[in-house]
Design a protein around this motif. Sequence first.
Motif, short mmCIF file in Angstrom:
data_model
loop_
_atom_site.label_atom_id
_atom_site.label_comp_id
_atom_site.label_asym_id
_atom_site.label_seq_id
_atom_site.Cartn_x
_atom_site.Cartn_y
_atom_site.Cartn_z
N ALA A 288 5.13 14.19 3.19
CA ALA A 288 4.55 14.79 1.98
C ALA A 288 5.63 15.13 0.96
CB ALA A 288 3.76 16.04 2.36
N PHE A 289 6.88 15.26 1.39
CA PHE A 289 7.95 15.67 0.48
C PHE A 289 8.70 14.49 -0.14
CE2 PHE A 289 7.42 19.03 3.69
CZ PHE A 289 7.06 20.09 2.85
N ALA A 290 8.20 13.27 0.07
CA ALA A 290 8.85 12.08 -0.49
C ALA A 290 8.77 12.11 -2.02
CB ALA A 290 8.21 10.82 0.05
N ALA A 291 9.88 11.72 -2.68
CA ALA A 291 9.94 11.74 -4.14
C ALA A 291 9.74 10.35 -4.73
CB ALA A 291 11.28 12.31 -4.61
N ASP A 292 10.05 9.30 -3.96
CA ASP A 292 9.91 7.93 -4.46
C ASP A 292 9.69 6.99 -3.28
OD1 ASP A 292 12.44 7.59 -3.27
OD2 ASP A 292 13.45 8.10 -5.13
N THR A 293 9.68 5.69 -3.58
CA THR A 293 9.40 4.68 -2.55
C THR A 293 10.42 4.72 -1.42
OG1 THR A 293 8.41 3.22 -4.20
CG2 THR A 293 9.09 2.21 -2.12
N TRP A 294 11.69 4.88 -1.75
CA TRP A 294 12.73 4.80 -0.72
C TRP A 294 12.75 6.04 0.16
CZ3 TRP A 294 14.24 0.29 0.47
CH2 TRP A 294 14.26 -0.73 -0.50
N THR A 295 12.54 7.21 -0.41
CA THR A 295 12.49 8.41 0.44
C THR A 295 11.24 8.37 1.33
OG1 THR A 295 11.42 9.63 -1.37
CG2 THR A 295 13.80 9.88 -1.11
N LEU A 296 10.13 7.84 0.80
CA LEU A 296 8.93 7.70 1.63
C LEU A 296 9.17 6.72 2.77
CD1 LEU A 296 5.96 8.55 1.98
CD2 LEU A 296 5.32 6.66 0.47
N SER A 297 9.88 5.63 2.46
CA SER A 297 10.21 4.64 3.49
C SER A 297 11.07 5.26 4.59
CB SER A 297 10.94 3.44 2.87
OG SER A 297 10.14 2.80 1.92
N LEU A 298 12.09 6.02 4.19
CA LEU A 298 12.98 6.64 5.17
C LEU A 298 12.27 7.72 5.99
CD1 LEU A 298 16.23 6.93 2.99
CD2 LEU A 298 15.76 5.31 4.86
N LEU A 299 11.41 8.50 5.34
CA LEU A 299 10.67 9.54 6.06
C LEU A 299 9.63 8.95 7.01
CD1 LEU A 299 10.20 12.15 3.19
CD2 LEU A 299 11.53 12.48 5.30
N SER A 300 9.21 7.70 6.77
CA SER A 300 8.23 7.06 7.66
C SER A 300 8.86 6.56 8.95
CB SER A 300 7.55 5.89 6.94
OG SER A 300 8.44 4.79 6.80
N LEU A 301 10.21 6.52 8.99
CA LEU A 301 10.88 5.96 10.16
C LEU A 301 10.65 6.80 11.41
CD1 LEU A 301 14.32 4.84 8.63
CD2 LEU A 301 12.41 3.38 9.36
N LEU A 302 10.77 8.14 11.29
CA LEU A 302 10.66 9.00 12.48
C LEU A 302 9.26 8.97 13.10
CD1 LEU A 302 12.90 12.03 11.45
CD2 LEU A 302 13.41 10.20 13.08
#
Length: 438
Positions: free
Chosen positions: A335-349
């Motif tokens: 929920a705290f993702a700011a853009d596509t890349w942070t959302l991608s990285l947060l989806s890894l875990l």
Amino acid sequence: MNFALYRELLAVRPIRRLLLVGMIARIPHSAAGVLLTLHIVLTLGQGYAAAGAAAAVMTIGIAVGAPWRGRRVDTVGLRKALIPSVISETVIWSVVPHVSYELLLPLVFIGGLLTLPIFSVVRQSLGVLASGEQRRTAFALDAISTELVFMIGPAAGALVATGGFSVLGLTVVGVATSVSGLFLMWFNPPTRSAVSDAGFEADQLECAEAAVVAAAPAHVQEAAAELAPLAAAAEQRRQRRSGLRHRVIHNFSWFTTTVAAVFAVAAGAGMVLSGTDVGIVAALQTGGHQGEIGVVFLFWCAASVVGGILYGAMHRPVSPILLLLGMSALTVPMAFAADTWTLSLLSLLPGLLCAPVLSAASEKVAELVDESRRGEAMGWYGSALTGGVALGAPLSGLFIDGVGPSAGFVSVGVAGVALCLVGLVLQQLRRRRLASAL
């Protein structure tokens, strides 16, 4: 970790062939959801709400049909059980693209009801072909192949539909699935071991002998019926009720509280995954980055593949409820993702735990349920997973509409954590009751 288990497992030809057939057979239906949605929106001119309703109707059909199809596999064998699917897949999906929306709804429900039970058949057969540590690796490979399928199928479906070929695409889905069913019938992977078959026949013989013995008093009663007709009739009714009660108990004897807990985990996993799916789309569409949805899904699914590989190489199983707890909790930070890349990285875990959750739950069902009832159990497992998927998307969408895109991740993540905590508390209470009883 023992990664050599993968080499040993894939060296077994029936397992290698089953995983390959299962992967290929899943691709058409993995594309069907996107194709159906875009066909309704682009070709029929309906809204996304109508497309969502059609997807829900199809999902309900799949959830209702899965236990019945699994039961048919248990009772009449794989080949006979697949005949309705092989026929209906081509017929229904060839007609669906040519009818109005009103007629489409009952057709997709029937299509879901009679869909090729490839997921449950593959899991059931892997439970027979593999055992011990190999079984964990086999289910992990199955989960990994499913992730690869969902990298390929939806993207291909979107490409075909946006190119204006949704009618052709839906027809190809039906024909390709029927061909996969025919190949599966020819391959005919085992759904019950030879030992289980012998035991099943012995049980049947024993039941027949017991029935003969039990029938002897009934013949005596019949001879004395002229003297005590009312007593004989009452006894026959009692026996019929007792026989019916025995059959019901026997048919569902596999459904224990532990199995029910595994089904709850499957439903929770489906809820979290489908809610996350909707959350990703909503977050990127709101920011005007809908063209980058594939990037996030690539990271998410790739992480699941890596997690599945690692879990399949482990020496010990991990409780599916603990894996779901971790996946649910790790979904919330998305929920705290700011853009596509942070959302991608947060989806890894959370992605790392996706395939392990499904693999561990499948392994647990195979461990807990006897082979003679495993097809039905895997059908109910599929229904629980599908039911969770049907719940997660609207739950996430409700919070997205009311609060914002980030609330979608929080809603399904918190709901998953709450489900796991309740399950762990009930599990602990049950252990205490058993300990006190001893």
